[in-house]
Design an enzyme around this catalytic site. Structure first.
Site, PDB file in Angstrom:
ATOM      1  N   ASP A  39       0.848  -1.192   0.000  1.00 31.25           N
ATOM      2  CA  ASP A  39       0.000   0.000   0.000  1.00 31.25           C
ATOM      3  C   ASP A  39       0.876   1.231   0.000  1.00 31.25           C
ATOM      4  OD1 ASP A  39      -2.644  -0.807  -0.022  1.00 31.25           O
ATOM      5  OD2 ASP A  39      -2.535  -1.436   2.077  1.00 31.25           O
ATOM      6  N   ASP A  64       0.836  26.839  13.375  1.00 33.22           N
ATOM      7  CA  ASP A  64       0.103  25.729  12.767  1.00 33.22           C
ATOM      8  C   ASP A  64       0.745  24.432  13.272  1.00 33.22           C
ATOM      9  OD1 ASP A  64      -1.002  23.802  11.240  1.00 33.22           O
ATOM     10  OD2 ASP A  64      -0.646  24.795   9.311  1.00 33.22           O
ATOM     11  N   GLU A  95       1.695  19.256   8.547  1.00 32.96           N
ATOM     12  CA  GLU A  95       1.953  20.102   7.386  1.00 32.96           C
ATOM     13  C   GLU A  95       2.610  21.409   7.804  1.00 32.96           C
ATOM     14  OE1 GLU A  95      -1.642  20.757   5.214  1.00 32.96           O
ATOM     15  OE2 GLU A  95      -2.107  18.615   5.109  1.00 32.96           O
ATOM     16  N   ALA A 151     -13.031  26.347   6.690  1.00 30.90           N
ATOM     17  CA  ALA A 151     -13.413  25.629   5.485  1.00 30.90           C
ATOM     18  C   ALA A 151     -14.005  26.587   4.455  1.00 30.90           C
ATOM     19  CB  ALA A 151     -14.421  24.540   5.826  1.00 30.90           C
ATOM     20  N   LYS A 159      -2.158  31.873   3.680  1.00 30.13           N
ATOM     21  CA  LYS A 159      -1.802  30.797   2.770  1.00 30.13           C
ATOM     22  C   LYS A 159      -3.044  29.944   2.582  1.00 30.13           C
ATOM     23  CE  LYS A 159      -0.406  27.447   6.241  1.00 30.13           C
ATOM     24  NZ  LYS A 159       0.597  26.738   6.967  1.00 30.13           N
TER      25      LYS A 159
END
Lengths: 756, 570
Positions: free
Chosen positions: A352, A389, A393, A455, A472
């Site tokens: 996988d 953040d 990521e 969102a 961003k």
């Protein structure tokens, strides 16, 4: 090598050598730690020459002399019968009941006794090897067994109340409730509740694991593990005695060991050779009579035992038990020895993408400034937006910006590049990464307010003390907010990154686009070399992913896999396996989810993750307790190593016979045909000494090869032709030469202390 | 003959075999697959006629068990008929010499001998067998027994190379095709060439001639050339005359000698190429070719080196320039006789152009060892190939194949317990037959009273006899009078074991391998081409052979060699 070395990129993972000897160090360490506070608990074996085990095997080895048990090993059975006959002959001669013919070689009680003793030792060395291998397994099992001790289970009754029963009373389908601090009494699936479970007893990993119902990878629990927070309601999936731990214990103990097909075939070969040598030896007596040479039982027995393949015959079961043990030490539970051998035969690997080949997180791989923007500007902006953040990521953006800024400044000042591992080529990973919140990095004080991701806007960012806004987010979302026409390069760059299977994130400062961050699913470091090693072994890797073909190919190229299956649905996997098998390939795959189960069952070797569902674990023929899919590669190496060890010692054993003939034949006929002494290439001193030396060598070589058979022959990932050349040279040619040297040395000793 | 001439002979023979292997191998492959070849217009109708007469459906293949039963039926009917024919030969036509019925135990031995492609002869052909027995009995078996060997080899190769078919061919079709398209045409041409060189082909009774000294001499003649051609081509070896290929009517000159060696080696080597083609990779065939040829060449060099020495016990006045010439024909010389002996024992032919008994011990050892390797370098027609595959390839792959870390496989098919069991059965049967019969003969009066020599030399005679019969070779070490009830009957049993205890396991392997899933080759696959494999193959064959027979050999030719230098002969 475990996932740990892979995940943090520390290990020189591949460089063509797959070291399967060490086992899972983490596992062993955890075991030792868990035992540290328990005086009197059996220790886990460390080396092969652990004195405790060496001593513990002395008596069980004797018990294996029982002929009813011995007959299962025809080679050693012949040795045992021969030893008994020689002992009788010695007694007969000692009591004066029998005597030899004139000129008969080796017909003195002193010589007969020595031969008898060495023949019994030959048997003993073989049973000792087996007992030692079993003891190692048992020692490992003992530490597991302690975790299996009887616990109290709270069984839920149909009326919703619970009753307390012993864990032995649990049956499949029972529903139990386990609370914080309690040990889970049996294997099962979580049906209610969310909790952290400590699985160190199985995996050696002390960090608790989250368990919740309805997920493929987090809903199964193993008996013996403990809940560290909250409570779970569990449906029991195994009866007592059939749980995971039970199976693991019986397997490492070798209790239920059945011979594998390869072992059976090898036993047939060895039995056949034994009969051939029985014929060659038995007919020597009439041949001798023709030549007026009386060959007595003792001399013929010595020749017979030297010729039959006692070395491999004596070590075969030890090799098999130790092979299973090695797999277990690697924290992989193989359901049978057959499965381990099948792993050696595998030539296609279905892997996988997510979790196996890549980390499964998108991480920043580069930051591209737009034309007319300085790179430093883009980097600083990106850094600022990501400082708070805390997602993988975000942290990866921070890492990347710091490193790049550091390079731009031409400094490798660690105050700037905090937590950075110099020289690490790939993007930094999250594991063990810098703690950004505590970091007094430049820029942090400039931030006045953080704009969290929403969102609706599909952007996130910061407002600086000076009032500037840096954002961003998705390229089109950023574009929509720009002042004036968006630069055409922005869209082009975004498309280019997207086309490579990565995610572009645009950066904007006060209405001006600065650049684009490329977020990529990152290939685990070191995998390329491992796939290269697999390729050299003749194993093809196929990456399976639900991604689109473009993305898939880009990741595949980066990881160096041979083939890609893009946009694959679970049912495609099983089709692919069937197709490969129809073309004559043996396929291995890993799986964790319930929808993997059919494919795992169809594969020749299916490795399930311990974190996976019960259905998947049932379908698999191996379970990895560390849930590390890349471990399949080590399992393959162990399978190959097991077969190589058998082949090598077989070859060695047969090649040894050449020298033994040259030692014994001239000695046997030293009276009838003294001219045959021309065959006494080793220049052995006396006929009796020559025969005795060959018998001693034959016995000692078994004990000398015990470490090799338990540890396994060193395995290197290489094409078959290369392995064959190497092993033939070592064990074939070496097998011819070694006894010439060995017998000569023993003869020198035998002669110097006047044994014969 | 100088050493240089001998070298040229050997090298031209090697070159001719090398050149012939590929085209003939391809031809055999096409013929056995039922493809059309240039002889089809003539032979196709004959072939169909035979099938009709036998009631064979050529398109129906057999499973291995059915194939094996056909082999056994064919062989045992053949033995019975040949036995009866010998017993009543005086009642049948074509008996110009008026010879009587053959004694029962000799007739049994001979019937088994020719049916098993052994051609061990406990009789002198010219004085024991009528022309009809020679032609319609013995020479026919020379064709059919060779065809049977080839058929079994093809069945085994089909089993190893087929994908998804469980049958291994049709025995009756295989025997018919091998005889019609291969053996008959080649033997026909060869017979004509031999006749052109002076080999006799006649139905006249023996010529009675008056010698210069005034005495008379009976010179038997007969249909020699036709039998000679198939005797060599089919690796039979049974001579028309007692002196076999040493007789000037069987082998008149150096050229016929060369041709006979060529005919002996032709098909066994060509079959390696047939095998390679059927395996889809001719290199597989060349690997077997190389293993067989290397053993043969080394044997030839050792044997020649032994025979060009003169007997070390000769007084210094005797010229030793010609080498060991006892029991050799002057027209062939020591070197070519040694070469011929290696060619004939390396294949299971057993024809001789010199007396093996008179070779120096080392020369005799070489011949004996070639037989005891299991007749695999290159072995008898078909039998060499299946022997090489069973004793060599399958065991070598199994023993050493584990050392690459995979379940051993040959041509993509896994070697498992059943195949190992069958291969070991064949090894055991052969070793057991040779060793046990030799042991019985060595200590019983029935065995030792037939010996021509004492000591190790006598032992070698016994060992050679049972090796030769079990190996279906048929060459005799002479010295031993084999025409006794003990040797006739024990020999017949040994020949049957040597033939069928190898054929049945080979067919069983064919059947089991045919049904197996083939594994795709990869870098991880054990390579069965190339020098390493050839070396391994030779190593396994030689070491297993040597380990089995070294004790016996050391009490025969090996100790005799040492004793010879110590001045002791027997």
């Amino acid at each position: 090598m475990t996932s740990q070395t892979l995940a943090d990129g520390r290990g020189p993972v591949a460089h063509a050598v797959v070291d399967t000897r060490a086992g899972s160090r983490r596992f062993q360490r955890a075991r030792r730690e868990s035992q540290a506070g328990k005086p009197g608990a059996p220790r886990t074996p460390r080396g092969i020459f652990d004195p405790v085990l060496l001593r513990a095997s002395l008596a069980p080895a004797l018990r294996k002399f029982d002929p009813r048990q011995m007959i299962r090993n025809p080679v050693m059975f012949v040795v045992e019968v021969t030893a008994a006959l020689v002992t009788l002959a010695w007694l007969g001669d000692l009591a004066g009941l029998t005597h030899g013919a004139p000129g008969e070689i080796g017909r003195s009680p002193g010589f007969e006794l020595q031969i008898a003793v060495w023949l019994w030792l030959t048997v003993y060395f073989a049973t000792y090897a087996e007992a030692l291998a079993e003891a190692r397994g048992r020692a490992q099992a003992a530490s597991l067994r302690r975790t299996r001790s009887e616990t109290i289970a709270h069984r839920r009754l149909p009326d919703g109340t619970t009753e307390d029963v012993g864990s032995a009373a649990l049956r499949v389908g029972d529903v139990i409730v386990v609370s914080e601090g309690e040990t889970i009494p049996g294997d099962g699936d979580v049906i209610e509740g969310v909790a952290y479970v400590n699985e160190a007893v199985i995996t050696g990993e002390s960090a608790p694991v989250l368990k919740e119902p309805g997920t493929d990878i987090r809903s199964s629990v193993t008996g013996g593990t403990t809940i560290t927070s909250d409570a779970l309601t569990i449906r029991v999936t195994a009866n007592p005695g059939e749980t995971f731990l039970d199976r693991m214990i019986s397997l490492v103990e070798g209790a239920k060991r059945q011979r594998t097909p390869n072992e059976i075939a090898l036993f047939i070969l060895l039995s056949g050779l034994t009969i051939v040598f029985l014929l060659a030896t038995a007919t020597l007596r009439p041949f001798g009579l023709y030549a007026h040479a009386t060959l007595g039982l003792v001399v013929l027995a010595a020749l017979l035992v030297c010729l039959i393949p006692t070395t491999i015959g004596g070590l075969l079961s030890a090799i098999g038990i130790a092979g299973m043990d090695r797999v277990a030490r690697f924290n992989v539970l193989a359901m049978s020895g057959r499965a381990v051998e099948a792993a050696g035969d595998v030539d296609v690997l279905l892997l996988d993408k997510t979790g196996t080949i890549t980390f499964g997180n998108r991480l920043a791989s580069r930051i591209v400034p737009l034309p007319g923007i300085e790179e430093r500007q883009a980097l600083e902006a990106a850094l600022l937006t990501s400082l708070d953040d805390d997602t993988p990521e975000g942290r990866s953006v921070v890492d990347l910006c710091r490193r790049r800024l550091g390079e731009l400044d031409g400094r490798d000042d660690s105050s700037v590049v905090v937590g950075e591992r110099p020289g690490d080529a790939g993007p930094a990973t999250t594991a063990g990464g810098p703690d950004t919140t505590a970091d007094p990095a430049p820029g942090r004080e400039e931030v006045a307010e953080v704009i969290p991701f929403s969102a609706a806007s599909r952007t996130s960012g910061v407002i600086l003390r000076g009032g500037s806004v840096i954002l961003k987010g998705a390229v089109d979302a950023i574009q929509a907010e720009l002042e004036g026409d968006p630069p055409p390069e922005l869209a082009a760059l975004g498309d280019e990154i997207a086309s490579q299977g990565a995610t572009p994130l645009a950066i904007r400062r006060d209405g001006r686009a600065l650049g684009v961050i490329e977020l990529k699913d990152t290939v685990k470091p070191g995998l390329r070399e491992r796939f290269e090693a697999l390729r050299r072994m003749g194993i093809r890797t196929v990456m399976v992913t639900g991604d689109n073909p473009l993305t898939a190919r880009s990741i595949a190229a980066e990881a160096g896999v041979d083939e890609v299956m893009a946009q694959a649905r679970p049912e495609d996997k099983i089709d692919r396996i069937r197709r490969e098998q129809a073309e004559g390939h043996l396929v291995a795959m890993t799986g964790d989810g319930t929808n993997d189960a059919p494919a795992v069952a169809q594969a020749d070797v299916g490795l399930a993750m311990n974190s996976g569902t019960s259905a998947c674990k049932e379908a698999a023929n191996m379970v990895d307790l560390d849930s590390d899919p890349t471990k399949l590669i080590e399992v393959i190496a162990i399978g190959k190593q097991l077969l190589i060890t058998r082949g090598a010692i077989t070859t060695f054993s047969i090649a040894n016979d050449v020298a033994k003939y040259f030692a014994i034949l001239p000695a046997m006929f030293s009276v009838a045909y003294p001219q045959l002494n021309a065959l006494n290439l080793m220049g052995l001193t006396t006929p009796q000494g020559a025969i005795l030396s060959a018998v001693i060598f034959n016995a000692l070589v078994i004990i000398a090869l015990v470490p090799l058979s338990i540890r396994g022959v060193a395995y290197r990932a290489a094409p078959a032709a290369e392995l064959l050349r190497r092993n033939l040279l070592i064990y074939g040619v070496g097998g011819i030469i070694t006894p010439f040297v060995g017998i000569k040395l023993i003869d020198v000793i035998v002669a110097s202390i006047h044994l014969a | 003959m100088t050493n240089l001439e001998a070298l040229v002979q050997g090298l031209t023979l090697l070159a001719a075999i090398l050149l012939a292997t590929r085209p003939l191998g391809g031809y055999i492959q096409r013929v056995m697959a039922g493809e059309r070849t240039f002889l089809a217009p003539v032979l196709r109708p004959v072939e169909r006629g035979i099938y009709r007469a036998l009631g064979v459906d050529a398109s129906r293949e057999q499973a291995w068990t059915s194939y094996a039963i056909s082999v056994l039926v064919f062989a045992f009917v053949g033995i019975l008929v040949l036995y009866l024919q010998q017993r009543v030969q005086e009642l049948l036509p074509l008996n110009p010499g008026g010879v009587g019925p053959v004694a029962p135990n000799l007739a049994l031995n001979t019937a088994v001998s020719f049916e098993t492609n052994t051609n061990w002869q406990n009789y002198a052909g010219e004085t024991t067998m009528s022309d009809l027995t020679q032609m319609a009995g013995l020479a026919v078996r020379n064709f059919t027994s060779a065809a049977m060997g080839l058929a079994v080899a093809m069945a085994l190769v089909r089993g190893l190379t087929r994908r998804g078919i469980r049958t291994i061919g049709n025995f009756w079709v295989d025997v018919t095709r091998a005889t019609l398209y291969l053996l008959v045409p080649v033997a026909f041409v060869a017979a004509i060439v031999l006749v052109s060189q002076g080999v006799v082909q006649s139905f006249n009774p023996a010529a009675l001639v008056h010698t210069l000294q005034g005495g008379t001499q009976t010179i038997p003649v007969g249909p020699v050339a036709s039998q000679e051609a198939i005797k060599e081509l089919g690796n039979n070896g049974g001579g028309f005359f007692n002196a076999n290929s040493a007789h000037p009517f069987e082998n008149p000159n150096g050229l016929t000698n060369w041709i006979e060696m060529f005919l002996i080696l032709l098909v066994p080597f060509a079959l390696t190429n047939t095998f390679g083609r059927m395996a889809g990779d001719e290199r597989q065939g060349w690997a077997l070719f190389a293993a067989m040829m290397l053993i043969l060449v080394v044997a030839a060099v050792v044997s020649t080196a032994s025979e060009i020495r003169a007997n070390p016990l000769f007084p210094s006045q005797v010229s030793t320039a010609l080498g060991n010439m006892e029991g050799k024909e002057v027209r062939f010389g020591a070197q070519t006789s040694a070469l011929f002996s290696v060619v004939t024992t390396g294949t299971s032919t057993g024809a001789v152009n010199a007396m093996q008994d008179s070779f120096l011990p080392l020369g005799g050892l070489v011949s004996l060892f070639l037989i005891e390797l299991g007749e695999v370098a290159p072995g008898g027609i078909g039998a060499g190939l299946y022997g090489h595959l069973v004793f060599g390839a399958i065991l070598a792959v199994f023993i050493a194949g584990l050392m690459v870390g995979r379940t051993p496989e040959y041509l993509g098919k896994k070697i498992e317990a059943f195949e190992v069991k069958m291969a070991m059965l064949a090894v055991l049967a052969m070793a057991g037959s040779i060793l046990v019969f030799t042991a019985i003969a060595a200590v019983t009066p029935a065995g030792t009273s037939a010996l021509g020599n004492a000591g190790p030399h006598g032992f070698t005679e016994i060992l050679y006899a049972f090796s030769s019969m079990t190996g279906n070779n048929g060459s005799a070490f002479a010295g031993l009078n084999g025409n006794t009830p003990f040797y006739n009957i024990a020999g017949a049993v040994a020949m049957l074991i040597g033939r069928f205890a190898e054929i049945i396991p080979a067919l069983a392997i064919a059947g089991s391998m045919a049904g197996k899933r083939a594994v795709a080759p990869s870098l991880g696959t054990f390579p069965t081409t190339g020098a390493l494999w050839v070396g391994l193959l030779i190593g396994v064959l030689v070491i297993v052979g040597a380990l089995t027979f070294f004790p016996a050999l050391s009490l025969g030719p090996i100790v005799e060699e040492f004793l010879l230098h110590a001045g002791k002969v027997f």
